[in-house]
Design a protein around this motif. Sequence first.
Motif, mmCIF file in Angstrom:
data_model
loop_
_atom_site.group_PDB
_atom_site.id
_atom_site.type_symbol
_atom_site.label_atom_id
_atom_site.label_comp_id
_atom_site.label_asym_id
_atom_site.label_seq_id
_atom_site.Cartn_x
_atom_site.Cartn_y
_atom_site.Cartn_z
ATOM 1 N N PHE A 161 -4.366 0.350 -1.945
ATOM 2 C CA PHE A 161 -4.214 -1.098 -2.025
ATOM 3 C C PHE A 161 -2.937 -1.373 -2.810
ATOM 4 O O PHE A 161 -2.890 -1.107 -4.012
ATOM 5 C CB PHE A 161 -5.402 -1.729 -2.739
ATOM 6 N N PRO A 162 -1.890 -1.901 -2.141
ATOM 7 C CA PRO A 162 -0.570 -1.948 -2.777
ATOM 8 C C PRO A 162 -0.526 -2.771 -4.059
ATOM 9 O O PRO A 162 0.171 -2.413 -4.991
ATOM 10 C CB PRO A 162 0.334 -2.554 -1.696
ATOM 11 N N GLU A 163 -1.277 -3.868 -4.119
ATOM 12 C CA GLU A 163 -1.092 -4.723 -5.296
ATOM 13 C C GLU A 163 -2.068 -4.420 -6.433
ATOM 14 O O GLU A 163 -2.017 -5.054 -7.478
ATOM 15 C CB GLU A 163 -1.102 -6.205 -4.918
ATOM 16 N N ARG A 191 1.286 -0.064 -10.780
ATOM 17 C CA ARG A 191 0.892 -0.647 -9.499
ATOM 18 C C ARG A 191 1.106 0.374 -8.389
ATOM 19 O O ARG A 191 2.085 1.107 -8.383
ATOM 20 C CB ARG A 191 1.744 -1.882 -9.201
ATOM 21 N N ASP A 194 2.076 0.138 -5.401
ATOM 22 C CA ASP A 194 3.281 0.072 -4.571
ATOM 23 C C ASP A 194 4.551 0.458 -5.331
ATOM 24 O O ASP A 194 5.645 0.361 -4.810
ATOM 25 C CB ASP A 194 3.424 -1.317 -3.912
ATOM 26 N N SER A 195 4.393 0.895 -6.582
ATOM 27 C CA SER A 195 5.574 1.330 -7.328
ATOM 28 C C SER A 195 5.654 2.859 -7.390
ATOM 29 O O SER A 195 6.529 3.407 -8.042
ATOM 30 C CB SER A 195 5.530 0.756 -8.752
#
Lengths: 253, 298
Positions: free
Chosen positions: A93-95, A149, A151-152
């Motif tokens: 889940f990216p966020e 996070r 997505d980082s």
Amino acid sequence: MSNSNLLSIKSLSVSFGGLKALSDVNLELDRNEVVGLIGPNGAGKTTLFNALSGLADVESGSLEINGKSHKWPKPHQLIDLGISRTLQGVGLFPELTVLENVMVGDYKRARSGLISSALGLSGKDEAKLKQRAMTALERVYASGIAGRRADSLPYPVTKRVAIARALVSEPKILLLDEPAGGLGAQDIEWMNSLIHNLAAQCSVILVEHHMDVVMNVCDRLYVLNFGQVIASGEVETVRRDPSVVAAYLGVNS
Amino acid sequence: MLKFITAVLTSLTTGSIYALMSTALVLVWRSTRVINFAQAGQAVLTTYIGYEVIVRSGSYWVGLIMAIVAGAVIGAAIDRFFMRPIFKRITTGPIVMIAPVVATLGLLGIVQAIIGFKWGLTYQTIAAPVSTDGYRIFGSVIAFSPFNLMVLVCVTITMLLLTLLFQKTNLGLALRASAHSPEIAKLSGIKVDGIRTLGWALAGAAGGLAGMLFVPSTYLYPNAMDVLLVFGFIAAVIGGLDSLFGAVAGAMVLGFAINFTTSYVSSRLVFPTAFIILILVLLIKPAGIFSNKKGRRD
């Protein structure tokens, strides 16, 4: 059937429209065994995972876990059967943070009623949930990035986190869909030893294109081609099977 | 100076009501990827229900609570019995994205027609539970009343509760997880269908609250919430559609822009101002100025 048999799939067939994606597939998995599922693209490997996890409609076939027959599960029931899976690619889940991503994998074990959630009564549960998520992250050597996070993260690290999320529910059966896909040599080696270690706690079905990983970690192999099992058995036996060489190994390696 | 203070306070009040509407739209967008145009109809219907409860019970507060509860129930029912079947039936083709949105527009029309049939097209009023007379500052009356203060407090509490739910609870984690990757959420044991319905219920409740806080300053009629839908939608887009923080921040930007235009330029420019902001955001930063979406690396 041996006493150590954990999972048994019999005569599994799946169709998409008129196309037979899987026909009459049988698969056995013993305790603490790593079984590899190989075959060319489109052979039905991921479809088998999808059928087992409720993402593809099963036309016919039976499912036994621990000698007890079960209905084919809906996706959200998979965890109840002691099975968890990773998805091809990343599937985080990216966020959400790394820790939250892993906690989602343990959702079933936490009390999550609306009322108790709203009143904040689940605080104690949440502490336990966090603790288990951290333990799972430690197993993949990713506890240091719990607060980042998703997505980082660099790609190889996301693969580890995805495995941690699958591990946090302490599954008996782990379905790994191309865990080494897109990884460099060093990370692949690392993944090898991780899968080896996992087999001490659970059984693994592995879909993987990297033949060195497959040969390294698997006890047995099933070879799929056009939705059918064309060979199965010990790694060395399968490796020398002429039909396998023709269908797959001969082409790819 | 007084004009400035008044404009700031009014901006906060109107911005906070837009924020409820934009939050409702964002909650639905996050749970089912639909812009719910029926939100205006749902909100006005629940406000009529609140109005009926006030008429019978004599208490604004009982009406407020009933409107919020009714909003949640109606929101959940719409998802369960109207939207979910549509999602299940329409799974492929170019119509997948547009059909559910058109369905909400149809629903808006139906709900407003039913309201018109039941309550007529006349204007009703809901009396504010506290004074609507402006406070006095330095001997002059300003356009900010105890009721406006109450609106601000109610919205702030609501937003704090929603933030706690989303950030601090396991259920909130499920809501956030389901928003982005329903498939993985399912495989993790989350009943995504139920979580989506919960999103619609929360949105319906927020809409009900918006109606009950908005109408005492104006009138109640079938199209009473249409203007809030437009501003709530613009605020949600400014905020990036995806985040609750963005929805509130976008609503505040819009609230300030509109009220300062009214105070210092002309009230006739309210709609052009709102739409110019919308177009600028879409041209310059289409993901929304408060969107927390980062560029994807893979």
